[in-house]
Design a protein around this motif. Structure first.
Motif, mmCIF file in Angstrom:
data_model
loop_
_atom_site.group_PDB
_atom_site.id
_atom_site.type_symbol
_atom_site.label_atom_id
_atom_site.label_comp_id
_atom_site.label_asym_id
_atom_site.label_seq_id
_atom_site.Cartn_x
_atom_site.Cartn_y
_atom_site.Cartn_z
ATOM 1 N N LEU A 56 -45.233 45.618 -50.181
ATOM 2 C CA LEU A 56 -45.830 45.153 -48.920
ATOM 3 C C LEU A 56 -44.867 44.291 -48.118
ATOM 4 C CD1 LEU A 56 -49.323 43.910 -50.054
ATOM 5 C CD2 LEU A 56 -48.891 45.227 -47.988
ATOM 6 N N GLY A 57 -44.890 44.470 -46.814
ATOM 7 C CA GLY A 57 -44.131 43.561 -45.959
ATOM 8 C C GLY A 57 -42.645 43.850 -45.889
ATOM 9 N N THR A 58 -42.220 44.971 -46.511
ATOM 10 C CA THR A 58 -40.795 45.296 -46.533
ATOM 11 C C THR A 58 -40.236 45.465 -45.118
ATOM 12 O OG1 THR A 58 -41.103 46.418 -48.624
ATOM 13 C CG2 THR A 58 -39.109 46.945 -47.412
ATOM 14 N N HIS A 59 -41.014 46.084 -44.253
ATOM 15 C CA HIS A 59 -40.534 46.346 -42.898
ATOM 16 C C HIS A 59 -41.159 45.384 -41.893
ATOM 17 C CE1 HIS A 59 -38.646 49.587 -44.693
ATOM 18 N NE2 HIS A 59 -39.499 50.559 -44.466
ATOM 19 N N ALA A 60 -41.441 44.163 -42.338
ATOM 20 C CA ALA A 60 -42.117 43.205 -41.471
ATOM 21 C C ALA A 60 -41.263 42.854 -40.259
ATOM 22 C CB ALA A 60 -42.441 41.940 -42.255
ATOM 23 N N LEU A 61 -41.934 42.593 -39.152
ATOM 24 C CA LEU A 61 -41.275 42.069 -37.966
ATOM 25 C C LEU A 61 -40.758 40.663 -38.282
ATOM 26 C CD1 LEU A 61 -43.887 43.088 -35.228
ATOM 27 C CD2 LEU A 61 -41.676 44.140 -35.656
ATOM 28 N N PRO A 62 -39.821 40.170 -37.486
ATOM 29 C CA PRO A 62 -39.360 38.800 -37.712
ATOM 30 C C PRO A 62 -40.498 37.808 -37.508
ATOM 31 C CG PRO A 62 -38.501 39.678 -35.631
ATOM 32 C CD PRO A 62 -39.149 40.819 -36.366
ATOM 33 N N HIS A 63 -40.485 36.732 -38.254
ATOM 34 C CA HIS A 63 -41.502 35.690 -38.112
ATOM 35 C C HIS A 63 -40.890 34.381 -38.579
ATOM 36 C CE1 HIS A 63 -42.436 35.587 -42.507
ATOM 37 N NE2 HIS A 63 -41.926 36.794 -42.430
ATOM 38 N N PRO A 64 -41.425 33.243 -38.111
ATOM 39 C CA PRO A 64 -40.793 31.970 -38.470
ATOM 40 C C PRO A 64 -40.900 31.696 -39.966
ATOM 41 C CG PRO A 64 -42.361 31.684 -36.655
ATOM 42 C CD PRO A 64 -42.577 33.048 -37.214
ATOM 43 N N ARG B 145 -60.029 48.647 -43.403
ATOM 44 C CA ARG B 145 -60.141 49.206 -44.755
ATOM 45 C C ARG B 145 -59.594 48.229 -45.792
ATOM 46 N NH1 ARG B 145 -57.604 55.053 -42.909
ATOM 47 N NH2 ARG B 145 -59.429 55.766 -41.733
ATOM 48 N N MET B 146 -58.965 47.169 -45.304
ATOM 49 C CA MET B 146 -58.346 46.162 -46.177
ATOM 50 C C MET B 146 -57.379 46.826 -47.156
ATOM 51 S SD MET B 146 -61.596 43.585 -46.455
ATOM 52 C CE MET B 146 -62.910 44.763 -46.141
ATOM 53 N N GLN B 147 -56.532 47.658 -46.579
ATOM 54 C CA GLN B 147 -55.485 48.349 -47.345
ATOM 55 C C GLN B 147 -54.156 48.213 -46.608
ATOM 56 O OE1 GLN B 147 -56.808 52.349 -47.353
ATOM 57 N NE2 GLN B 147 -58.304 52.035 -48.992
ATOM 58 N N ARG B 148 -53.073 48.344 -47.340
ATOM 59 C CA ARG B 148 -51.752 48.269 -46.705
ATOM 60 C C ARG B 148 -51.519 49.478 -45.802
ATOM 61 N NH1 ARG B 148 -46.852 49.177 -50.880
ATOM 62 N NH2 ARG B 148 -45.788 48.986 -48.892
ATOM 63 N N ASP B 149 -50.503 49.357 -44.951
ATOM 64 C CA ASP B 149 -50.241 50.395 -43.950
ATOM 65 C C ASP B 149 -49.219 51.435 -44.437
ATOM 66 O OD1 ASP B 149 -49.756 51.624 -41.281
ATOM 67 O OD2 ASP B 149 -47.858 50.561 -41.459
ATOM 68 N N TYR B 150 -48.514 51.180 -45.505
ATOM 69 C CA TYR B 150 -47.455 52.059 -46.002
ATOM 70 C C TYR B 150 -46.277 52.174 -45.033
ATOM 71 C CZ TYR B 150 -50.994 53.159 -49.414
ATOM 72 O OH TYR B 150 -51.948 53.051 -50.384
ATOM 73 N N GLY B 151 -46.050 51.106 -44.272
ATOM 74 C CA GLY B 151 -44.790 51.006 -43.515
ATOM 75 C C GLY B 151 -44.650 51.890 -42.282
ATOM 76 N N TRP B 152 -45.739 52.439 -41.753
ATOM 77 C CA TRP B 152 -45.610 53.324 -40.584
ATOM 78 C C TRP B 152 -45.513 52.561 -39.265
ATOM 79 C CZ3 TRP B 152 -48.067 58.753 -40.360
ATOM 80 C CH2 TRP B 152 -48.050 59.358 -41.625
ATOM 81 N N ILE B 153 -46.220 51.406 -39.184
ATOM 82 C CA ILE B 153 -46.443 50.788 -37.880
ATOM 83 C C ILE B 153 -45.147 50.493 -37.132
ATOM 84 C CG2 ILE B 153 -47.352 48.722 -36.726
ATOM 85 C CD1 ILE B 153 -49.632 48.700 -38.795
ATOM 86 N N HIS B 154 -44.164 49.944 -37.838
ATOM 87 C CA HIS B 154 -42.955 49.533 -37.103
ATOM 88 C C HIS B 154 -42.264 50.726 -36.455
ATOM 89 C CE1 HIS B 154 -39.674 50.960 -39.729
ATOM 90 N NE2 HIS B 154 -40.627 50.957 -40.629
ATOM 91 N N THR B 155 -42.255 51.879 -37.126
ATOM 92 C CA THR B 155 -41.618 53.072 -36.552
ATOM 93 C C THR B 155 -42.352 53.528 -35.297
ATOM 94 O OG1 THR B 155 -40.727 53.831 -38.666
ATOM 95 C CG2 THR B 155 -41.083 55.511 -36.986
ATOM 96 N N LEU B 156 -43.680 53.478 -35.329
ATOM 97 C CA LEU B 156 -44.478 53.894 -34.166
ATOM 98 C C LEU B 156 -44.250 52.949 -32.994
ATOM 99 C CD1 LEU B 156 -47.655 54.691 -36.260
ATOM 100 C CD2 LEU B 156 -46.069 56.366 -35.274
#
Ligand SMILES: [Fe+2]
Ligand SMILES: [Fe+2]
Ligand SMILES: [Fe+2]
Ligand SMILES: [Fe+2]
Lengths: 293, 293
Positions: A56-64, B145-156
């Motif tokens: 989880l959070g591997t591709h997170a946006l930057p944050h403080p 759904r209280m589930q992780r996103d599997y890293g798609w959002i940043h690409t979109l």
């Protein structure tokens, strides 16, 4: 460039399925803005090591990332409403909070871990909505009006993702049941609809509303920290932080749930200031916050 | 942490208004993941130098920077549709393109700069929609759904912003008139509604649809490059690239509109592969694309 034939798409998927997400990229070295360099690109796609999904959070946006001093200097603050819009926002939040406290049963009896987690999970499923709705609305405005955005979108997206990470963290400790899930669905449907319309009508109202919501969030997490200090939650002083939370907030390896709650509270105080600031600006003023600030 | 009182919010706004956006942060040094370090933080907020607003794209999300070889090796490709959903997506795109070509008058007569810019601007106001709608939908799914996103959002999100930057670039050369603006508003209203519902029903259909849309986009920009090479647009071989575009794509200081169109075409080819790939994956498969890839 790879051809988008059926074979290539499948090869592409296969390649990533086999590979190698186990190694977390060091965020400080994240190659966000790659130099034109074929060799480097080749190297990236060959890096690999285990078969697990990236955490989880591997591709997170930057944050403080907060310092010890910042974590402990968060205070409960209040910005007095000025004018009708501010007052409307303030009283909307006050009414929502009172109703929620009564319905959720948080007002009565002793607090305990179950009550705290239920409360945090529910509130964070709602808290992730405003940033994303605001970002989408400004994005569509920019496309439709054919005007620049003045740098707001990234901050709104960072807030939305940060709230979603608060949720993901709390979910490491508790998985909600059926009734709870139903409540979340109803709440999201209502809130997304109302907040989207409100943002079209008055972005100022919406950011002020979030500002006041975050004033309450800081109160809530301060109360939680008090419970950890000398109440019913003292076991969170030693309960280890979920691995993903430790990495997301760059906590010490031996961090505890108390450290996590401190980081979350600092995030909420940050959203509080950001949203009160945006509410006091014109829609065409430049957003003062840079990525990750 | 600063207190969110009226004074502090106003000081905050004032500070940034006086300051110093003229200096573009070097993207390679962008402090996306700050170390816990008070002094460094202090330093950041004191940096300043001119009174201008930061230029467009200053806070852009990461996106691929293309090599010469990549820019020139983009090809028109086609992924044959498999099954009903793919075919529905393919024919929807074909019908939309035919109708648009007829209505916009692009089918008849000579091309010229005005026709090209109108076409590009209109298409890019639409192209920025899918990535943002898909990102928001997955974000809300994850919360609800209280589930992780599997890293798609940043690409979109990166796709949505990249398309918006295509639009901002074309707007440097032409500001559209009233009738055109009306058309854009109607198109966005229709497309946002239809695409949002479609994404709730079948993300696969939507990503495949974008994949086919991008196949057409690559065709369009390839045709534009042909016009630049030996048609009515040869002046774009020397017309300088807008300053913001040069910085966004990290082009050479003497880059031309031809270089810009090459970069945009490479972006479209990238979205083509990304969306065909996502369409072929399960919603709970991990997104193979890392930030800026
Ligand atoms: Fe939160
Ligand atoms: Fe918050
Ligand atoms: Fe585009
Ligand atoms: Fe595109």
């Amino acid at each position: 460039r790879p051809l988008a034939t059926k074979d290539d798409v499948e090869k592409n998927i296969q390649k990533y399925k086999e590979g190698k997400f186990g190694t977390l990229p060091d965020p400080d070295k994240l190659d966000h803005f790659r130099k034109s360099n074929d060799d480097k690109k080749q190297a990236t796609s060959l890096q690999a090591s285990t078969e697990d999904l990236p955490p989880l959070g591997t591709h997170a946006l930057p944050h403080p990332i907060w310092t010890e001093r910042e974590l402990h200097s968060v205070e409960i603050t209040h910005k007095p409403p000025e004018g009708f819009v501010d007052k409307a926002a303030y009283y909307t939040v006050q009414i929502m909070r009172t109703v929620f406290d009564v319905i959720s049963g948080f007002k009565w009896g002793q607090t305990n871990e179950q009550k705290w987690l239920k409360r945090i999970i529910f509130l964070e499923t709602v808290a992730g909505v405003p940033g994303m709705v605001a970002a989408m609305t400004r994005h569509l405005h920019s496309l439709r009006r054919m005007q620049r955005d003045y740098g707001w979108i990234h901050t709104l997206l960072e807030e939305a993702e940060n709230e979603r990470m608060h949720l993901m963290t709390a979910l490491q400790l508790r998985q909600p049941g059926f009734m709870f899930r139903t409540g979340v669905i109803v709440a999201q449907g209502t809130f997304v609809t109302l907040f989207s319309f409100s943002y079209l009508i008055s972005p100022r109202f919406c950011h002020r509303f979030v500002g006041y919501l975050e004033e309450e969030a800081v109160k809530t997490y301060t109360k939680c920290l008090k419970d950890i200090e000398d109440g019913n939650m003292q076991h969170w002083k030693t309960h280890p932080s979920p691995e993903f939370a430790t990495r997301y907030w760059k906590l010490a390896p031996d961090a505890t749930m108390k450290d996590v709650i401190l980081a979350i509270r600092a995030d909420e105080a940050h959203h509080r200031l950001v949203n009160h600031t945006l509410a006091s600006m014109k829609e065409t003023d430049y957003n003062p916050y840079k990525p990750g600030q």
